[in-house]
Design an enzyme around this catalytic site. Structure first.
Site, PDB file in Angstrom:
ATOM      1  N   ASP A  14     -54.253   5.082 -72.577  1.00 57.30           N
ATOM      2  CA  ASP A  14     -55.391   4.170 -72.409  1.00 57.30           C
ATOM      3  C   ASP A  14     -55.001   2.817 -72.993  1.00 57.30           C
ATOM      4  OD1 ASP A  14     -57.843   2.966 -72.155  1.00 57.30           O
ATOM      5  OD2 ASP A  14     -58.795   4.079 -73.792  1.00 57.30           O
ATOM      6  N   ASP A 109     -57.215   1.204 -66.311  1.00 56.87           N
ATOM      7  CA  ASP A 109     -56.241   1.119 -67.421  1.00 56.87           C
ATOM      8  C   ASP A 109     -55.970   2.465 -68.083  1.00 56.87           C
ATOM      9  OD1 ASP A 109     -58.629   1.475 -68.865  1.00 56.87           O
ATOM     10  OD2 ASP A 109     -57.913   0.243 -70.519  1.00 56.87           O
ATOM     11  N   GLU A 110     -56.219   3.534 -67.381  1.00 56.60           N
ATOM     12  CA  GLU A 110     -56.060   4.867 -67.984  1.00 56.60           C
ATOM     13  C   GLU A 110     -55.389   5.816 -67.009  1.00 56.60           C
ATOM     14  OE1 GLU A 110     -59.547   7.121 -69.573  1.00 56.60           O
ATOM     15  OE2 GLU A 110     -60.383   5.104 -69.581  1.00 56.60           O
TER      16      GLU A 110
HETATM   17  N1  DCP Z   1     -64.736  -2.510 -68.055  1.00 61.74           N
HETATM   18  C1  DCP Z   1     -65.764  -3.203 -67.417  1.00 61.74           C
HETATM   19  N2  DCP Z   1     -67.063  -2.833 -67.634  1.00 61.74           N
HETATM   20  C2  DCP Z   1     -67.363  -1.812 -68.471  1.00 61.74           C
HETATM   21  C3  DCP Z   1     -66.324  -1.092 -69.123  1.00 61.74           C
HETATM   22  C4  DCP Z   1     -65.018  -1.491 -68.884  1.00 61.74           C
HETATM   23  O1  DCP Z   1     -65.511  -4.143 -66.664  1.00 61.74           O
HETATM   24  N3  DCP Z   1     -68.640  -1.471 -68.688  1.00 61.74           N
HETATM   25  C5  DCP Z   1     -63.353  -2.966 -67.813  1.00 61.74           C
HETATM   26  C6  DCP Z   1     -62.899  -3.891 -68.928  1.00 61.74           C
HETATM   27  C7  DCP Z   1     -61.968  -3.072 -69.766  1.00 61.74           C
HETATM   28  C8  DCP Z   1     -61.418  -2.081 -68.776  1.00 61.74           C
HETATM   29  O2  DCP Z   1     -62.459  -1.873 -67.820  1.00 61.74           O
HETATM   30  O3  DCP Z   1     -60.950  -3.888 -70.373  1.00 61.74           O
HETATM   31  C9  DCP Z   1     -61.022  -0.770 -69.413  1.00 61.74           C
HETATM   32  O4  DCP Z   1     -62.155  -0.172 -70.018  1.00 61.74           O
HETATM   33  P1  DCP Z   1     -62.053   0.629 -71.361  1.00 61.74           P
HETATM   34  O5  DCP Z   1     -63.333   1.382 -71.514  1.00 61.74           O
HETATM   35  O6  DCP Z   1     -60.787   1.389 -71.419  1.00 61.74           O
HETATM   36  O7  DCP Z   1     -62.078  -0.500 -72.491  1.00 61.74           O
HETATM   37  P2  DCP Z   1     -60.936  -1.423 -73.049  1.00 61.74           P
HETATM   38  O8  DCP Z   1     -59.604  -1.111 -72.495  1.00 61.74           O
HETATM   39  O9  DCP Z   1     -61.351  -2.850 -72.883  1.00 61.74           O
HETATM   40  O10 DCP Z   1     -60.973  -1.106 -74.617  1.00 61.74           O
HETATM   41  P3  DCP Z   1     -60.424   0.178 -75.393  1.00 61.74           P
HETATM   42  O11 DCP Z   1     -59.348  -0.364 -76.283  1.00 61.74           O
HETATM   43  O12 DCP Z   1     -61.590   0.664 -76.175  1.00 61.74           O
HETATM   44  O13 DCP Z   1     -59.913   1.165 -74.405  1.00 61.74           O
HETATM   45 CA    CA Z   2     -58.806   0.996 -72.401  1.00 61.12          CA
END
Ligand code: DCP
Ligand code: CA
Length: 407
Positions: A14, A109-110
């Site tokens: 992730d 991203d996962e």
């Molecule tokens: N995303 C989005 N709207 C949301 C949740 C996520 O547009 N409600 C997008 C932005 C994030 C990406 O998807 O960067 C990946 O979501 P993640 O939940 O994996 O969150 P992050 O990668 O940003 O943070 P983390 O470090 O907690 O994984």
């Molecule tokens: Ca993420």
């Protein structure tokens, strides 16, 4: 507990603060600062994500930008730049695919990687994880968190335990000690409501959930009771828990809809309005299954039951209602015999391929068009990217294609 011992080693990767980290990478002056991606103050947008620096102020995904501004007035606010994130997601897939053919991306991203077979070839699992991290850090200048466990459920939990830039390895005999002592809220599928009910039943940890008599869970959660218990046990019986590489995902051979007119008709307006209706229905079903189509078939049945079909194929995948309508109309104009009234009209889409599942962000979801990055599959990907994003991304795509060939 024996259900989870399956001799598999599953990795969950992730990316950390994905959109925000990409922005920080590309604009070094905002590195180490609270960065919020999703919109600028004054806009009615919501936070897509934020850097870990901004998380200290309690900013979360989905929060209105106005609220985020109140909580963290000093933050740097940026609009989302979908194409850039998409391109990075694609680069990530390229990297992951080199470590095992069993890669299942689950959002932008996962991904889950079944590394069971790679361990012998590439060394131990820690080494594989560190190599992947190194490659992502050096090539993309980004960090990720990795979890390794005997199944997907536990691997996902593990990747979240030491964010950001974490690596958590859970051996088979450590599941009881590490996973089973975690609160049920860490489990995929357990929301706030279910957590409350479980806690009221005295079930606080994943281990307690795994060991509760199924009967009790069924009483409170119906058939889902069995499912959440299976998840708590990390059992592989559920098909959703197996790694499904993008090119192995099963889907129908075709998706179609037909309409029989209440009365036979030769009104072109009426026929076209029904064709639009069918295009929307078919397009919706296609997108719900995250598929794109390369072939469209139009079926016409005349008053006298004579039936004719005609089809057209494209080099690129179509998935939008307008595209389906445009091509079905063109087929209609080509084959319609104006002397007879129409009894039935139908559209069918075939040569289907998976569109990559994304984060749930609708703006990206619409655009993201992705599948296994094996070399031969790059060509249609490049075509579809070119069509959507123009030449710029393609020149970068060509560089990537070249790089891929030389790996
Ligand atoms: N995303 C989005 N709207 C949301 C949740 C996520 O547009 N409600 C997008 C932005 C994030 C990406 O998807 O960067 C990946 O979501 P993640 O939940 O994996 O969150 P992050 O990668 O940003 O943070 P983390 O470090 O907690 O994984
Ligand atoms: Ca993420």
């Amino acid at each position: 507990m024996s259900g989870w011992i399956n001799k598999k080693r599953i990795m969950h990767i992730d990316m950390d603060a994905f959109f925000a980290s990409i922005e920080q990478r590309d604009l070094p002056s905002i590195k180490g600062k609270p960065v919020i991606v999703g919109g600028i103050p004054g806009s009615r947008g919501v936070v897509a994500t934020c850097s870990y620096e901004a998380r200290k102020s309690g900013i979360t995904s989905g929060m209105p930008i106005s609220e985020a501004k109140k909580r963290c007035p000093k933050a740097i606010f940026l609009r989302t730049y979908g194409k850039k994130y998409l391109y990075t997601a694609w680069q990530l897939l390229e990297i992951w695919n080199r470590f095992t053919p069993l890669v299942e991306p689950v959002s932008i991203d996962e991904a889950y990687l079944d590394i069971t077979g790679s361990i012998g070839m590439l060394g131990n699992e820690e080494k594989i994880a560190l190599l992947i991290k190194k490659e992502i850090r050096e090539k993309l200048k980004l960090t990720c968190s990795i979890g390794i466990a005997p199944n997907k459920v536990f691997a996902k939990i593990a990747s979240g335990l030491q964010k950001p830039d974490g690596l958590t390895i859970i051996k088979d005999d450590e599941v009881d000690k590490i996973i089973f002592n975690l609160p049920v809220s860490k489990l995929w599928g357990i929301g706030k409501k279910s957590e409350k009910v479980l806690n009221r039943l005295g079930i606080k940890t994943i281990g307690e959930l795994a060991n509760t008599p199924t009967k009790v869970l069924k009483q409170w959660f119906g058939i889902n009771g069995e499912l959440i218990q299976r998840i708590a046990k990390g059992e592989e019986k559920n098909k959703n828990i197996e790694i499904i590489p993008l090119d192995k995902k099963e889907h129908e051979k075709s998706i179609g809809n037909e309409h029989t007119f209440p009365e036979d008709t030769d009104s072109i307006d009426y026929i076209f309005s029904e064709l639009m209706n069918l295009s929307q229905k078919t397009g919706k079903r296609l997108r719900e299954k995250r598929l794109g189509a390369k072939t469209i078939t139009l079926k016409l049945r005349y008053k006298g039951f004579f039936t004719t079909t005609h089809q057209k194929s494209f080099p690129n995948f179509i998935y939008k209602d307008e595209e389906i309508f445009f091509h079905s109309k063109a087929l209609f104009n080509k084959i319609y015999n104006k002397k007879e009234k129409i009894r039935l009209i139908g559209i069918s889409l075939s040569s289907l391929l998976s569109i990559f599942d994304t984060s749930g962000n609708p703006s990206i979801q619409k655009e993201l068009f992705f599948y296994n990055s094996k070399t031969e599959r790059l060509y249609p990907v490049l075509d579809s990217l070119k069509e959507r994003f123009g030449e710029k991304i393609i020149s970068r795509g060509k560089v990537l294609q070249y790089a891929y060939k030389n790996i």
